[in-house]
Design a protein around this motif. Structure first.
Motif, PDB file in Angstrom:
ATOM      1  N   ASP A 151       0.798  -1.144  -0.012  1.00  0.00           N
ATOM      2  CA  ASP A 151       0.070   0.008   0.021  1.00  0.00           C
ATOM      3  C   ASP A 151       0.737   1.295  -0.011  1.00  0.00           C
ATOM      4  N   THR A 152       0.234   2.375  -0.470  1.00  0.00           N
ATOM      5  CA  THR A 152       0.957   3.769  -0.575  1.00  0.00           C
ATOM      6  C   THR A 152       0.421   4.366   0.756  1.00  0.00           C
ATOM      7  N   LEU A 153       1.115   4.954   1.614  1.00  0.00           N
ATOM      8  CA  LEU A 153       0.569   5.523   2.732  1.00  0.00           C
ATOM      9  C   LEU A 153       1.049   7.127   2.407  1.00  0.00           C
ATOM     10  N   LYS A 154       0.147   8.082   2.852  1.00  0.00           N
ATOM     11  CA  LYS A 154       0.425   9.255   3.118  1.00  0.00           C
ATOM     12  C   LYS A 154       0.450   9.958   4.493  1.00  0.00           C
ATOM     13  N   VAL A 155       1.474  10.718   4.803  1.00  0.00           N
ATOM     14  CA  VAL A 155       1.844  11.043   5.990  1.00  0.00           C
ATOM     15  C   VAL A 155       1.670  12.600   6.282  1.00  0.00           C
ATOM     16  N   GLY A 156       0.957  12.958   7.174  1.00  0.00           N
ATOM     17  CA  GLY A 156       0.834  14.527   7.344  1.00  0.00           C
ATOM     18  C   GLY A 156       1.721  14.894   8.482  1.00  0.00           C
ATOM     19  N   SER A 181      13.889   0.699   6.950  1.00  0.00           N
ATOM     20  CA  SER A 181      14.084   2.170   6.366  1.00  0.00           C
ATOM     21  C   SER A 181      13.127   2.120   4.979  1.00  0.00           C
ATOM     22  N   LEU A 182      12.724   3.080   4.698  1.00  0.00           N
ATOM     23  CA  LEU A 182      11.924   3.367   3.689  1.00  0.00           C
ATOM     24  C   LEU A 182      12.065   4.797   2.889  1.00  0.00           C
ATOM     25  N   ASN A 183      12.085   4.750   1.646  1.00  0.00           N
ATOM     26  CA  ASN A 183      12.338   6.149   1.005  1.00  0.00           C
ATOM     27  C   ASN A 183      10.852   6.739   0.877  1.00  0.00           C
ATOM     28  N   ILE A 184      10.914   8.034   0.794  1.00  0.00           N
ATOM     29  CA  ILE A 184       9.817   8.894   0.750  1.00  0.00           C
ATOM     30  C   ILE A 184       9.608   9.833   0.052  1.00  0.00           C
ATOM     31  N   SER A 194       5.732   3.932   0.025  1.00  0.00           N
ATOM     32  CA  SER A 194       5.240   2.444  -0.177  1.00  0.00           C
ATOM     33  C   SER A 194       5.745   1.511   0.901  1.00  0.00           C
ATOM     34  N   LEU A 195       4.734   0.674   1.179  1.00  0.00           N
ATOM     35  CA  LEU A 195       4.932  -0.457   2.254  1.00  0.00           C
ATOM     36  C   LEU A 195       5.624  -1.481   1.492  1.00  0.00           C
ATOM     37  N   PRO A 196       6.603  -2.032   1.836  1.00  0.00           N
ATOM     38  CA  PRO A 196       7.195  -3.082   1.201  1.00  0.00           C
ATOM     39  C   PRO A 196       6.393  -4.466   1.056  1.00  0.00           C
TER      40      PRO A 196
END
Length: 456
Positions: A151-156, A181-184, A194-196
């Protein structure tokens, strides 16, 4: 003349009344230096201090603080201190603070602080100390309590303080015993990542890290990762013209895509009368009861049918043996006249008879992949000479049987060709002769032989 200490650090002090003395106008600056504006010699500076006053040693309870935190700076070696400081938005000079060498600060921006020791109207050289103020990074609700891998997550985010324009964010997912660690993508307040797909199901905590300056969010957000379906696929291999099916398990719904723009929502799609264009990889997307998806691949192999051949060994005469010949596979099944059958590749039929064995023979050929094909051959049986002194108007053969040689006499005009065969149909010799010839047979094995005479 006496100058009061309280004037230092404020506006320069002008003292009049020296114009007629030849000294000129006298001014005292913030550093305690005397300036004379003389009519004859111009501007003259007089420093009443000898420069021996030691400069302070600066230290802080914290040289790097987060926005809203406080620190205390100490000017060691000073009783009286003159402070000033500067940052991107302000420059401040503070009057001398007698008897106090500490400065309590709560800066909003990274600031450089300067301190000078002050005694009896004299100041030391300045000493600087930089205090870094890290911006505050807080996270807002993601809006989804449960998520699937991929899934693609949006962070405020809420950013307080200074971030460099080149700042990049990185997300960290923390589990009980590991972190990822995830790229943003994006900068500023709206970030996404995106969640792996390989992320295991469970509870995670999300934190963000900025790069310029490097700062980690103090708070975290809880994320629940749901399990993806465990997909098992079954491919298929078949021969040209066969019917096959592929399949998958592990979910509630299925979507297949494959060669030739193939699509299907069946769990186990089937194919009829396949040809080589059906070969290739078929991708299936499987959706589980929780809405999470996973993929799998099923391969289809289309094997060519064997190139079957069938023939007889040679020209066949009645009473001889004949061999049927086949190729193209790994197993064979012959059928023919008189309920003939054989599982040999190249079977031999003994002492053939025109009335029993002449006709069409069919062989079914199977290759290593189980693919099948058939071929056929026609068995034509010729009548051979059988009398000892067989003769007609065209030729004579004698003696028959023979042990040394055979005489051949024909009534044919011109040259003729005689071909001699053994009982298996193998050619023994060929001769060209005119009307008659002799064939030596002393070195031939005992048995029945046949010949064909043709006029050239």
């Amino acid at each position: 003349m006496t100058v009061q200490n309280g004037n230092l650090g404020s506006s320069p002090l002008n003292i009049n009344g020296y114009e007629n003395s030849g000294i000129g106008e006298l001014t005292i600056d913030n550093s305690g230096k005397l300036w004379f504006n003389n009519f004859y010699y111009g501007l003259i500076r007089f420093d009443p201090c000898d420069g021996s006053l030691a400069k302070p040693e600066l230290s802080a309870t914290a040289s790097a603080i987060e926005l809203g935190q406080s620190s205390s700076i100490t000017a060691k070696g000073c009783t009286n201190v003159v402070w000033n400081w500067k940052n991107n938005k302000e420059s401040v000079s503070k009057p001398v603070t007698p008897g106090n060498n500490k400065l309590d600060i709560t800066p909003a921006l990274s600031t450089t602080y300067t301190a000078r020791c002050y005694e009896d109207g004299c100041m030391s050289a300045p000493v600087n100390l930089a205090i870094t103020v890290l911006p505050a990074l807080t996270l807002n609700n993601l809006g989804k309590a449960q998520n699937c891998p991929g899934d693609t997550l949006k962070v405020g985010t809420k950013i307080s303080g200074e971030f460099d324009i080149s700042n990049q964010f990185k997300a960290y997912l923390y589990a009980a015993a590991s972190s990822t660690s995830l790229n943003i993508a994006g900068q500023g307040k709206d970030l996404s990542f995106s969640l792996p797909n390989s992320l295991s199901a469970g509870k995670y905590y999300l934190r963000l890290e900025g790069s310029s300056p490097k700062v980690l969010s103090k708070d975290s957000l809880e994320i629940n990762i749901l399990a993806t379906p465990s997909v098992t696929t079954t491919g298929a291999a078949g021969c040209i013209g066969a019917n096959i099916s592929i399949g998958a398990t592990g979910g509630d719904s299925y979507l297949w895509k494959g060669p030739n723009a193939f699509t299907s929502s069946l769990q186990n799609p089937a194919f009829s009368n396949i040809n080589p264009s059906y070969a290739g990889a078929y991708l299936v997307t499987v959706t589980g009861t929780n809405g999470c998806r996973n993929t799998g691949t099923a391969n289809v192999v289309v094997n060519p049918n064997p190139n079957a051949t069938a023939s007889v060994s040679s020209v066949v005469y009645e009473g001889l043996d004949v061999q049927l010949l086949a190729s193209g596979g790994t197993s064979y099944s012959w059928s023919g006249p008189g309920n003939y059958s054989s599982a040999e590749q190249n079977p031999i039929i003994k002492r053939i008879s025109k009335s029993i064995h002449a006709g069409t023979y069919v062989v079914n050929v199977t290759d290593a992949n189980g693919c099948k094909a058939n071929a056929q051959t026609e068995l034509k049986i010729e009548t051979a000479l059988a009398n000892e002194q067989e003769s007609n108007s065209d030729f004579k053969v004698y003696p028959n049987p023979a042990s040394d040689k055979i005489q051949i006499v024909t009534g044919l005009e011109g040259e003729a060709t005689i071909q001699l065969y053994d009982a298996t149909g193998k050619e023994i010799s060929t001769q060209i002769f005119l009307r008659q010839t002799t064939i030596p047979v002393r070195n031939l094995a005992r048995g029945t032989y046949f010949f064909i005479i043709q006029q050239r």
